[in-house]
Design a protein around this motif. Structure first.
Motif, PDB file in Angstrom:
ATOM      1  N   LYS A  29      -3.706   0.428  -3.019  1.00 17.58           N
ATOM      2  CA  LYS A  29      -3.002  -0.775  -2.585  1.00 17.58           C
ATOM      3  C   LYS A  29      -3.220  -1.903  -3.590  1.00 17.58           C
ATOM      4  O   LYS A  29      -4.217  -1.945  -4.323  1.00 17.58           O
TER       5      LYS A  29
ATOM      6  N   SER B  17       1.613   7.228  -8.383  1.00 21.83           N
ATOM      7  CA  SER B  17       1.967   6.867  -7.015  1.00 21.83           C
ATOM      8  C   SER B  17       2.518   5.452  -7.064  1.00 21.83           C
ATOM      9  O   SER B  17       1.916   4.562  -7.675  1.00 21.83           O
ATOM     10  N   ASP B  18       3.680   5.256  -6.458  1.00 23.50           N
ATOM     11  CA  ASP B  18       4.374   3.964  -6.549  1.00 23.50           C
ATOM     12  C   ASP B  18       4.001   3.012  -5.422  1.00 23.50           C
ATOM     13  O   ASP B  18       3.797   3.444  -4.286  1.00 23.50           O
ATOM     14  N   VAL B  19       3.961   1.744  -5.769  1.00 25.18           N
ATOM     15  CA  VAL B  19       3.929   0.683  -4.756  1.00 25.18           C
ATOM     16  C   VAL B  19       5.003  -0.329  -5.148  1.00 25.18           C
ATOM     17  O   VAL B  19       4.996  -0.846  -6.266  1.00 25.18           O
TER      18      VAL B  19
ATOM     19  N   THR C 111       8.215  -2.257  -9.190  1.00 22.80           N
ATOM     20  CA  THR C 111       7.493  -1.027  -8.840  1.00 22.80           C
ATOM     21  C   THR C 111       6.262  -0.877  -9.718  1.00 22.80           C
ATOM     22  O   THR C 111       6.371  -0.688 -10.932  1.00 22.80           O
TER      23      THR C 111
ATOM     24  N   GLU D 294       0.827  -1.210   0.000  1.00 23.79           N
ATOM     25  CA  GLU D 294       0.000   0.000   0.000  1.00 23.79           C
ATOM     26  C   GLU D 294       0.859   1.257   0.000  1.00 23.79           C
ATOM     27  O   GLU D 294       1.975   1.275   0.530  1.00 23.79           O
ATOM     28  N   ASN D 295       0.342   2.304  -0.617  1.00 25.26           N
ATOM     29  CA  ASN D 295       0.952   3.625  -0.519  1.00 25.26           C
ATOM     30  C   ASN D 295      -0.141   4.587  -0.062  1.00 25.26           C
ATOM     31  O   ASN D 295      -1.137   4.775  -0.759  1.00 25.26           O
ATOM     32  N   THR D 296       0.059   5.180   1.106  1.00 25.77           N
ATOM     33  CA  THR D 296      -0.969   6.084   1.658  1.00 25.77           C
ATOM     34  C   THR D 296      -0.581   7.554   1.504  1.00 25.77           C
ATOM     35  O   THR D 296      -1.279   8.434   2.022  1.00 25.77           O
ATOM     36  N   ASN D 297       0.511   7.817   0.816  1.00 34.17           N
ATOM     37  CA  ASN D 297       0.912   9.220   0.615  1.00 34.17           C
ATOM     38  C   ASN D 297      -0.056   9.906  -0.340  1.00 34.17           C
ATOM     39  O   ASN D 297      -0.434   9.334  -1.364  1.00 34.17           O
TER      40      ASN D 297
ATOM     41  N   SER E  24      -4.916   7.164  -1.182  1.00 31.98           N
ATOM     42  CA  SER E  24      -4.119   5.954  -0.975  1.00 31.98           C
ATOM     43  C   SER E  24      -4.504   4.949  -2.056  1.00 31.98           C
ATOM     44  O   SER E  24      -5.526   5.090  -2.726  1.00 31.98           O
TER      45      SER E  24
END
Ligand SMILES: [Ca+2]
Ligand SMILES: [Ca+2]
Length: 136
Positions: free
Chosen positions: A133, A42-44, A113, A26-29, A131
């Motif tokens: 995921k 947005s990267d995960v 990525t 997950e990326n919550t930024n 966010s």
């Protein structure tokens, strides 16, 4: 009568020789999406998943926006392959894109990525990626 073991329990993950690991990345930024502008990503980073991604890769998306019809949403695999999850729709005036898409990513190597790519293609309303995921 014999025990019916490990049958079709989607939550167990155990006993399956090819287990859906249920690993979540997950990326919550927050990432601001420019109004009628260029795409943002947005990267995960996925690690520790053997082989390819599943045919039922779950892509959970939480985008806050005041006119979600402005938005085009893609998933980008580690090798750059792009999967369209949502097209723009000028009359879809509802708020937010909060949903889970299922993507057949079975030709993609899992580790690497991944990117959520979002573009706002129409003026006035704006928003941001809150966010997202991946669930393998
Ligand atoms: Ca807009
Ligand atoms: Ca956030």
């Amino acid at each position: 009568m014999a025990t019916k073991a490990k049958e079709l329990d989607p939550n167990s993950g155990g006993g399956d020789p090819n287990p859906p690991t249920g690993k979540v990345f997950e990326n919550t930024n927050n990432v601001n999406i420019p109004d009628a502008g260029t795409a943002v990503t947005s990267d995960v980073v996925v690690t520790g998943v053997t082989g390819n991604a599943p045919a039922t890769l779950q892509v959970g998306v939480d985008i806050k926006h005041t006119w979600r019809g402005d938005l085009v949403v893609d998933l980008v695999a580690p090798d750059g392959s792009t999967y369209r999850m949502k097209n723009s729709s000028s009359n879809d005036s509802a708020d937010n894109v909060i949903t889970t898409y299922t993507v057949n990513a079975s030709t993609e190597v899992a580790n690497g990525t991944w990117k959520l790519k979002v573009q706002d293609v129409a003026r006035y309303d704006t928003g941001y990626i809150d966010s997202w995921k991946l669930t393998f």
